[in-house]
Design a protein around this motif. Structure first.
Motif, short mmCIF file in Angstrom:
data_model
loop_
_atom_site.label_atom_id
_atom_site.label_comp_id
_atom_site.label_asym_id
_atom_site.label_seq_id
_atom_site.Cartn_x
_atom_site.Cartn_y
_atom_site.Cartn_z
N TYR A 85 0.82 -1.21 0.00
CA TYR A 85 0.00 0.00 0.00
C TYR A 85 0.85 1.26 0.00
CZ TYR A 85 -3.28 3.60 1.20
OH TYR A 85 -4.00 4.75 1.18
N MET A 124 1.99 1.96 -3.46
CA MET A 124 0.91 2.57 -4.25
C MET A 124 0.79 4.06 -3.94
SD MET A 124 -2.09 -0.25 -3.82
CE MET A 124 -3.40 0.82 -4.28
N ARG A 125 0.80 4.37 -2.65
CA ARG A 125 0.64 5.75 -2.21
C ARG A 125 1.80 6.62 -2.71
NH1 ARG A 125 -0.24 5.75 3.93
NH2 ARG A 125 1.99 5.48 3.81
N ARG A 162 1.53 7.32 -6.42
CA ARG A 162 0.49 8.32 -6.68
C ARG A 162 0.97 9.72 -6.31
NH1 ARG A 162 -3.91 6.16 -3.85
NH2 ARG A 162 -3.45 7.54 -2.14
N ARG A 205 -1.61 5.89 -11.33
CA ARG A 205 -2.29 5.26 -10.19
C ARG A 205 -2.31 3.76 -10.46
NH1 ARG A 205 -6.06 9.72 -10.82
NH2 ARG A 205 -7.51 8.31 -11.85
N ALA A 253 -3.52 0.13 -9.45
CA ALA A 253 -4.54 -0.57 -8.66
C ALA A 253 -3.88 -1.75 -7.93
CB ALA A 253 -5.64 -1.06 -9.58
N PRO A 254 -4.48 -2.20 -6.81
CA PRO A 254 -3.86 -3.28 -6.03
C PRO A 254 -3.54 -4.54 -6.85
CG PRO A 254 -5.68 -2.34 -4.79
CD PRO A 254 -5.69 -1.68 -6.12
#
Lengths: 207, 142
Positions: free
Chosen positions: B56, B59-60, B63, B71, B73-74
């Protein structure tokens, strides 16, 4: 402080995302499903905290846009890992054109009919391919697809066998030529694949 | 079966056998094989260049560092992480330190080979940008 409505929307999103996760291969889910669920839950929480339901909607749009491509790519990657030295694809590529020729001979030179009959050949190939793919698979959905495909392929196989037997009774010579047409290239393809496989076996590491 | 545990058949492991020891020596691991990288994979490696992170936070960071232009996605993130793990560009990391955000999560970090690949990919991108500058696609930095 997150409102009750937003908490509900987040919980519902996580449940819906769990349903989407079911579309990925079992081995992928075993490795990453928990992490994906956790990451998605945090993603939703952050989006709601910053932009409310509009943020959550944006997360869902991203997820749904990504979903089809990532499902296909994941299945393809896992399949390639499972069968790196698969002989099925080249074998089928050999069988398909040969089958057209054989069908043409059996059906009395009707090329259109031969191409129509290709669907049944494709069913056999699909069944073999699925059988290979299913080895070691545990998903209930995959098993159902496999059983249905096998049933369809078996029905087609029986119909074709009957048709070949009828043709054999009517014209033994043409069917013999048809079988020879199939057997020779298939045997040649298998022999070359065997040789390639044996070579790679020699080069493989000691495990 | 042997081939199941050895998908990268091009990358042979040759054994150096002596009377005392038998140890595998990996050969053929070439940086060039991994270039050019996809944009998402490149950003994952770039995020991990700062230290070990869980999915996570990767991902953050992607972004935030791209102002939301990229972006991941998981599902795509973990698919790419799986590929990077298999290619040994990254590795799983057990955080023994309580300063990590959540010890229950899987943490990933760059391997030495991954850092080399990241460096080469960055050089490749810089060369592309230089070419674009020469062709006056973008202005030169003063």
């Amino acid at each position: 402080m997150i409102s009750r409505k937003h908490r509900g929307a987040r919980a519902l999103s996580v449940v819906a995302h769990d349903v989407l996760i079911r579309a990925y291969p079992a081995s992928f889910r075993a490795e990453y499903a928990n992490e994906m669920r956790w990451a998605f839950s945090h993603l939703c929480a952050d989006a709601i905290a910053s932009r409310g339901l509009a943020g959550l909607l944006e997360v869902w749009i991203d997820t749904l846009v990504d979903f089809p491509a990532s499902v296909i790519a994941t299945h393809r990657e896992r399949w390639q890992e499972r069968a790196p030295l698969s002989w099925a694809t080249p074998l089928m590529l050999t069988v398909l054109p040969v089958a057209v020729v054989a069908r043409t001979m059996v059906d009395g030179a009707d090329v259109a009919a031969s191409f129509l009959h290709l669907s049944s050949v494709a069913a056999y190939c699909g069944a073999i391919r699925l059988w290979l793919a299913m080895r070691g698979a545990t998903s209930a959905g995959q098993r159902i697809v496999f059983v249905i495909s096998c049933a369809a392929a078996s029905a087609t196989f029986l119909r074709d066998t009957r048709m070949c037997m009828d043709a054999l009774r009517q014209s033994p010579a043409s069917i013999a030529i048809g079988f020879a047409t199939i057997a020779v290239p298939v045997a040649a393809a298998l022999a070359s694949l065997r040789a390639a496989h044996a070579y790679l076996e020699v080069r493989k590491p000691i495990t | 079966m042997a081939e199941r545990v050895y998908p990268q058949w091009k990358e042979y492991i040759h054994y150096e056998t002596t009377l005392q020891e038998r140890r595998p020596v990996k050969r053929g691991r070439d940086v060039e094989e991994h270039l050019p990288m996809s944009s998402a994979s490149f950003h994952i490696l770039l995020a991990l260049a700062g230290g070990a992170q869980h999915g996570y936070s990767i991902m953050r960071e992607i972004r935030e560092s791209t102002d939301g232009r990229i972006r991941v996605a998981p599902a795509t993130l973990y698919r790419l992480i799986g590929g990077l793990l298999r290619s040994e560009l990254i590795e799983e990391f057990e955080p023994g330190d309580p300063s990590y955000e959540d010890e229950r999560r899987k943490y990933y970090r760059l391997t030495t080979f991954g850092r080399r690949v990241l460096t080469e990919e960055t050089k490749r991108l810089v060369a592309t940008v230089e070419l674009a500058r020469e062709r006056r696609i973008i202005p030169r930095l003063s």
